[in-house]
Each structure stands twice: as structure tokens, then as C-alpha cells.
Scaffold this motif. Sequence first.
Motif, PDB file in Angstrom:
ATOM      1  N   SER B 216       3.941   5.636  47.374  1.00  0.00           N
ATOM      2  CA  SER B 216       2.523   5.790  47.694  1.00  0.00           C
ATOM      3  C   SER B 216       2.233   5.270  49.104  1.00  0.00           C
ATOM      4  CB  SER B 216       1.682   5.013  46.682  1.00  0.00           C
ATOM      5  OG  SER B 216       0.337   4.950  47.110  1.00  0.00           O
ATOM      6  N   LYS B 217       1.259   5.880  49.748  1.00  0.00           N
ATOM      7  CA  LYS B 217       0.908   5.433  51.100  1.00  0.00           C
ATOM      8  C   LYS B 217      -0.041   4.238  51.060  1.00  0.00           C
ATOM      9  CE  LYS B 217       1.759   9.818  53.353  1.00  0.00           C
ATOM     10  NZ  LYS B 217       2.293  10.472  52.129  1.00  0.00           N
ATOM     11  N   ILE B 218      -0.603   3.957  49.895  1.00  0.00           N
ATOM     12  CA  ILE B 218      -1.503   2.804  49.765  1.00  0.00           C
ATOM     13  C   ILE B 218      -0.635   1.562  49.496  1.00  0.00           C
ATOM     14  CG2 ILE B 218      -3.437   1.852  48.439  1.00  0.00           C
ATOM     15  CD1 ILE B 218      -3.993   4.842  47.596  1.00  0.00           C
TER      16      ILE B 218
END
Lengths: 184, 281
Positions: B216-218
Motif C-alpha cells: 500500500s502507498k499509505i
Amino acid sequence: MDKHVTAPITAEVARNLRAGDYVYISGTVYVARDAAHKRFMEVLDRGEELPFSLKNAAIYYMGPSPAREGRPIGSAGPTTASRMDKYAPRLLDLGQRAMIGKGKRTQEVVDAIIRNQAVYFAAVGGAGALLSKCIKKSETVCYADLGAEAVLRLEVEDFPVVVVVDCEGNNLYETAVKEFRVSE
Amino acid sequence: MIRTISTEEITRNICEMCIEANHYLSEDMNRALKEAADTEKAPLGKKILLQLQENLTIAEEEMIPICQDTGMAVVFAEIGQDVHLEGTLLEEAINEGVRQGYVEGFLRKSVVGDPILRENTKDNTPAVIHCSIVAGDKVRLSLASKGFGSENMSRIFMLKPADGIEGVKQAILTAVKDAGPNACPPMVVGVGIGGTFEKCALLAKQALIRPVDERSKIPYVKDLEEEMLEKVNGLGIGPGGLGGTTTALAVNINTFPTHIAGLPVAINICCHVNRHVVREI
């Protein structure tokens, strides 16, 4: 421990199998899953005979993909056995010796295994192409109208399975997992 | 500029994608399975992972589906808003592709026309179709053939906001533990957090389509994915559920805004035959 057995499987052979044994099955195995089991119950409820002899029979819970030309069968891996839990004890009491599938079973099934000196094998789920190669012959016994759920008679050669529940009720799914459990 | 795309092209692509998905596993899944075979600690688990490698080779070389449960077709169709579709209805075009793919590809027809009456439709239709309108002049099709051994073990939890991230972790572990050997481990765990009841289920399904080696980019979600993969593998379920250190290949998590009163969590489990094919037209 690696073992070789021939199906149909006698009580004597089943008694020598232990949870965790890696077993190669050769011989005759029947195929039936949800819809066929439902019909078996209806046949038995009417007091009629099943379409094949249950004595020492091994039933493989499976619904193959269609065979390409020149092949006995398509992809042929196990389906989840728990969906047959409702039916299995009755069939074991009538002489069925072995079940081949994948996944957990209820206590009622385990009790029926112990009571009848039977065995529950797991084949590797999702290895349908590999298992297909161990099936040398396949013919429809009955219920062709059920398509992928028809009852089949297979001739298998060195079909690889693992004993999950043996005739003493030892359960590999419970013991093996404990060995590697570090989180809850 | 409006770009015209014939729905026949969509049918042809879906047909090919059904056949492709069921005989060739994507590169990310192949790599993950190979790595798992190298690192698995349990001898029986290792043996099973090697069998899965062999299974993939046989499937590819002899055109035998990787798994006999060739699934129910789930199609995500992202339509660029500058696209004009010409021909039959999009839904019909997709279903025709599924029909052709499953019949021509010798794939198992596993769909019943009614959940209670249960008569097989004999061509694996209908597919489950999710359409969305996106920017651009292209159509992006994602197809997942979803097997039901693992689909059956999927769960939704409507948690309370106070349950927080710990509640989410517990929900994931509970779902995986309950799934155990039934879901054909090593599995891929798709998680949706947030949204509404149906939105979080959809997030979980979409998470399964994301490559297993893409995080995930978060930042906090990435950390959660990594932590949960370690925890899931610590459950000891192992390949085939027969014990070992590889229970999952990835935990993919997608999130979405939600209501002040809720914390929905959906866990969509997929077996090691996590089939997804993406094409852009």
C-alpha cells in the motif's frame, strides 16, 4: 512415512495408516461431491441400493474440469470436504472406508471414522493439473445430468495424499499446526 | 476526442483472459510461490509447495487448468469517459466472452442460475461485473476467476470505531484461523477497511487483484500489511493446512473513508491460485 495402498481399502490397511503418513493410492476410487451425496441420501431414504458398492470404497470429493481430447479427465483436485460432513457418517456406517478431500471435518465425522476404522485423506488443494496426471481412466457411473458433479469411477496410479484423520481419531490439522504456531 | 471501441473486442479479450487466467498464474504469484518453497521450514509444507510448482508447469505445458475450480468470473470494467462503446450491451459482451472462454477453454462450469434452485447455467455465466467510469479513452478490464473454497471462508465484520486497529488485526486473524486448510493455503488475504457494508467487501475483492509484491502507498497501511503477514504466517497453518511457516503469500489492504459510527472490515480470502489478468484496450 511414505506408504502405498490399493483402493478399495480394507479395514486392515486403514488400521495401519497414521495421521501424517504420505500415501500413494492406486486402484479404483469413486468421485462424488455435494449434489451426488444429496442424491445418495434420497436413494437410501427410499430403501434402494446405491449405484456402486460402498464396501471398502474410497470416495474422492471432486468435480473435474472437462477433459480435452485424448485425456481421461481435466483438472482434478479436491474440493472442501466439510460440505459432505452431513452425509459422510451414514456412508461410513454402510461400509465406505476412505474419504479424499481437503479441509476440516466435524466431530461426528471423526467419530464415524473411529467407529468404522476408516480414514480421511487430504489431497493438495489447487493442484488439479498435477493430480489429473495420476488419473489413468475415468468413467461416469451415474447422475450424468449433474455435469461436473456426476459420479465417476476412476483408475488412479500413485495418487498422492496425506492422512489427516486416522482410525484412532488423530488429526493432523490440529497437531501439525500447533508445532508451527507462534501467534494467536 | 471520443474513441469508439467495439464490444466485440471486449468479448474477444474476456474470452482470452478467462483461458489465460486459468492456465498461467501471474508473475507476481509465481515469484511468491517460488520464494515460499525456498523459505518454508516444515518438510511436508515444502513438499507441498514444490508440488504446486510442478502443478503450474503441468498446467502451462499441457493446458490443464491449474485448479479444477475454474471459478466464477469477476470482471472489473473501468471505462474511460471518452470511450464510446459500439455493439451489444457491455454486460452482454462480457458475459459472451465468459461463455466462449469457459466453453472453448475446457473450463469447469460452476455457476448455478439461482442460489436456491441451483440449476447449472452450463456456460459459467453470468459473471459478476463491476463497472466504473474513469478518465481517458481506454477500457481497462480486470478479470479474476474466483474459486469458492476460499470465497466461502471470507468474512465481514462491522466493528465499532472504538475497536480501532487492534480490532482490525483480530478480525483478520480470526478469519484466517477459521479458514485454515479449507481455503487452500498458502492464501492471499484481501482486506477492505472502511466505506459501507458493500463497499468494504468490494475493497477486499479489489485488494486481491493487486500484485502480491506491491505494498500500500499509505505508510500505516503498508506497515499493517507487513505486520499482519507475519502474524498470519505465525498461525502455523502452513501449505495445505498441514503445518508450516507459509500460511499466506500476502495481506493486501485497501481503505476508504467511512461513517463516524462505523468501522467495517471485510476479509476476502483467495487460495494460492490467485488468478488475475488485466488488459487495457
